[in-house]
Design a protein around this motif. Structure first.
Motif, PDB file in Angstrom:
ATOM      1  N   LEU A  24       1.013  -1.129  -0.166  1.00  0.00           N
ATOM      2  CA  LEU A  24      -0.035  -0.042  -0.194  1.00  0.00           C
ATOM      3  C   LEU A  24       0.860   0.940   0.153  1.00  0.00           C
ATOM      4  O   LEU A  24       0.713   1.928  -1.156  1.00  0.00           O
ATOM      5  N   SER A  25       2.019   1.239   0.864  1.00  0.00           N
ATOM      6  CA  SER A  25       2.835   2.409   0.814  1.00  0.00           C
ATOM      7  C   SER A  25       3.577   2.454  -0.738  1.00  0.00           C
ATOM      8  O   SER A  25       4.116   4.018  -0.683  1.00  0.00           O
ATOM      9  N   ASP A  26       3.875   2.035  -1.321  1.00  0.00           N
ATOM     10  CA  ASP A  26       4.494   2.193  -2.193  1.00  0.00           C
ATOM     11  C   ASP A  26       3.661   2.305  -3.285  1.00  0.00           C
ATOM     12  O   ASP A  26       3.905   3.211  -4.361  1.00  0.00           O
ATOM     13  N   VAL A  27       2.009   2.256  -3.867  1.00  0.00           N
ATOM     14  CA  VAL A  27       1.053   2.904  -3.575  1.00  0.00           C
ATOM     15  C   VAL A  27       1.210   4.154  -4.304  1.00  0.00           C
ATOM     16  O   VAL A  27       1.160   4.766  -4.992  1.00  0.00           O
ATOM     17  N   ALA A  28       0.813   4.739  -2.614  1.00  0.00           N
ATOM     18  CA  ALA A  28       0.342   6.011  -1.815  1.00  0.00           C
ATOM     19  C   ALA A  28       1.704   6.599  -2.381  1.00  0.00           C
ATOM     20  O   ALA A  28       1.877   8.159  -2.335  1.00  0.00           O
ATOM     21  N   ASP A  29       3.179   6.647  -2.330  1.00  0.00           N
ATOM     22  CA  ASP A  29       4.320   7.097  -2.631  1.00  0.00           C
ATOM     23  C   ASP A  29       3.852   7.763  -4.577  1.00  0.00           C
ATOM     24  O   ASP A  29       3.683   8.697  -4.352  1.00  0.00           O
TER      25      ASP A  29
END
Ligand code: ADP
Length: 488
Positions: A24-29
């Motif tokens: 999720l954090s990769d996408v949100a980045d």
């Protein structure tokens, strides 16, 4: 809606480089940055975890306090939320600060249990999001909610954080990154939402077997639902993958849209990656062998030119197929091959992996922990990447593996099916191996095939290059999100 003027608030509990536990954090980045590049006006919001504050120097960003201090009602209590902000990669991120809730070592859980007040923590976060939208005084066209930590936002946007109603024109998109996590809480906590009425029967959209289910609230309340691959979008409408919400998903007015995640191709580029001991490209692959040698050394294993190196980077939880590997391990290690693993998660899996190291000290080595730079060196140094997930909404590691010329071995589920072409089904387009069933035998069969491909150097090179040349960037998928925003 003209997409070039659309104002979007991207709400997520985590985002790199600020705080991260998974995909999720990769996408949100990457997604908001790419959307801004395409002309939208996207801002992000997430909690001010301790990791956000501590990571400033290493992450190359700096946060500052804004004039906004919000007062958030949780039942009878009023709790202050201090809003911080940071401009990074041309994208503005807001952070919701409250020491008691977010100044903690971990984001959601200690190794042996979740934080007991996760409901309160993320309800507070979601209310602060709505309060900030109102406090900023410049409305967003779309509020893009991600996973259960945002599930109540559509209801809060409609009913207001005091439950007294609210005027707002925002459209909402709810994206499922993993249906297995739903943010379920005891019904007795309903009063903390301040929604009018105090029993769950009044809120069938929140109710789930007598408890309160935040993700369900988001699925029912949002204008549209999406997930991170077309195959997972179909799977979650079935009992086997629906985690009890298959009925809700099937009953939606508009079917769940599946959009595969992209890769941040600047961060994940073997040609320029500063974490690697040697850089390489699809055309000039020799640096990859140097990465392999250095990786084996780093893990205390000796280099044998004729032995393939299998690698794995993962949260150590049952979803990731650790049990399948365990059942295949004895046969796998006889092939022979070498195996390097980076992961952290459930204690019993950590112990199991450590026991493999004692059992096969010459050919298996692991590091228990979370280390982003090491994950890059592993992607570069490996020959084959193991990802036999039991279910996988999208998966990112198989995409990083394609980019680094490390052929993925994946299960036939979710986003793995949508991103890896099986060499056995299509020799001229294949990019990896796709298991025919969720079984240790299928996994072993793929590992055997991979070992024999490893000895056919010319073919191995061709397949590696094919994967490395595949476009896995966000450019295309971001366009699909724009279409989805416009359709709202
Ligand atoms: P999930 O989100 O289910 O954990 P994904 O494959 O979508 O799985 O994304 C996982 C992300 O987290 C990848 O960026 C991966 O490299 C990273 N990751 C997982 N475990 C570790 C670890 N122990 N150390 C470093 N990075 C990790």
């Amino acid at each position: 809606m003209d997409s070039h003027n659309s104002r979007v608030l991207f709400v997520s509990s985590e985002s790199r480089p600020f705080a991260s536990t998974g995909g999720l954090s990769d996408v949100a980045d990457a997604l908001p940055v790419e959307l801004n590049r395409k002309g939208l006006r996207v801002e992000r919001i997430m909690p001010l975890f301790r990791a956000v504050v501590d990571g400033q120097k290493k992450g190359g960003y700096s946060i500052h306090r804004t004039p906004h201090t919000l007062v958030i009602p949780l039942g009878m209590e009023l709790i202050p939320a201090d809003i911080y902000a940071c401009e990074h990669q041309n994208t503005l991120t807001y952070f919701v600060g409250n020491e008691e809730f977010f100044d903690r070592k971990e984001l959601y859980a200690l190794p042996h249990r979740e934080y007991r007040d996760n409901f309160e923590r993320f309800l507070f976060f979601q209310k602060a999001v709505v309060a900030l939208i109102d406090g900023l005084g410049r409305p967003y066209d779309v509020v893009h909610c991600n996973d259960w930590q945002c599930g109540l936002i559509p209801a809060l946007l409609e009913k207001g954080i005091n439950g007294t109603g609210r005027d707002g024109q925002e459209k909402t998109l709810m994206t499922i990154h993993n249906l297995a996590y739903q943010g379920v809480a005891e019904a007795t906590k309903l009063f903390l939402t301040n929604l009018p009425g105090n029993t769950l029967d009044q809120y069938p959209e929140l109710e789930f077997y007598g408890k309160l289910n935040q993700l369900k609230a988001g699925l029912v309340g949002a204008d549209r639902v999406s997930t991170v691959s077309p195959t997972y979008a179909r799977e979650i409408e079935t009992e086997s993958f629906g985690c009890g919400l298959e009925g809700v998903l099937k009953g939606l007015d508009t079917p769940v849209k599946g959009i595969v995640n992209g890769v941040n191709v600047e961060q994940w580029n073997p040609e320029t990656d500063p974490a690697l001991p040697a850089n390489y490209t699809a055309k000039a692959l020799s640096g990859k062998e140097q990465c392999k040698q250095a990786l084996l050394k780093e893990f205390g294993l000796s280099y044998h030119k004729e032995l393939p190196l299998f690698v794995l980077i993962s949260r150590l939880v049952s979803q990731k197929g650790v049990d399948l590997i365990s059942q295949a391990m004895e046969n796998m290690m006889q092939l022979p091959l070498q195996f390097v693993l980076l992961g952290s998660g459930q204690e019993e899996y950590q112990n199991m992996v450590l026991s493999w190291q004692e059992r096969w000290p010459e050919n298996f080595s692991c590091f228990i922990g979370y280390d982003a730079d090491l994950s890059h060196r592993i992607e570069a140094g490996g020959d084959f990447f193991l990802m036999p997930s039991v279910f996988e909404p999208c998966g990112l590691n198989q995409l990083y593996s394609l980019r680094y010329g490390t052929l993925p071995i994946v299960n036939r589920v979710g986003g793995l099916v949508d991103t890896v072409q099986d060499l056995r089904l299509d020799a001229s387009h294949g990019t990896g191996f796709v298991m025919s069933a969720t079984s240790p035998e299928s996994l072993l069969e793929c590992v055997r095939e991979a070992t024999s491909l490893f000895h056919d150097k010319k073919r191995l090179r061709t397949v590696r290059q094919r994967g490395m040349n595949q476009d896995v960037s966000w450019a295309n998928c971001a366009g699909e999100y724009i279409e989805l925003y416009n359709s709202l």
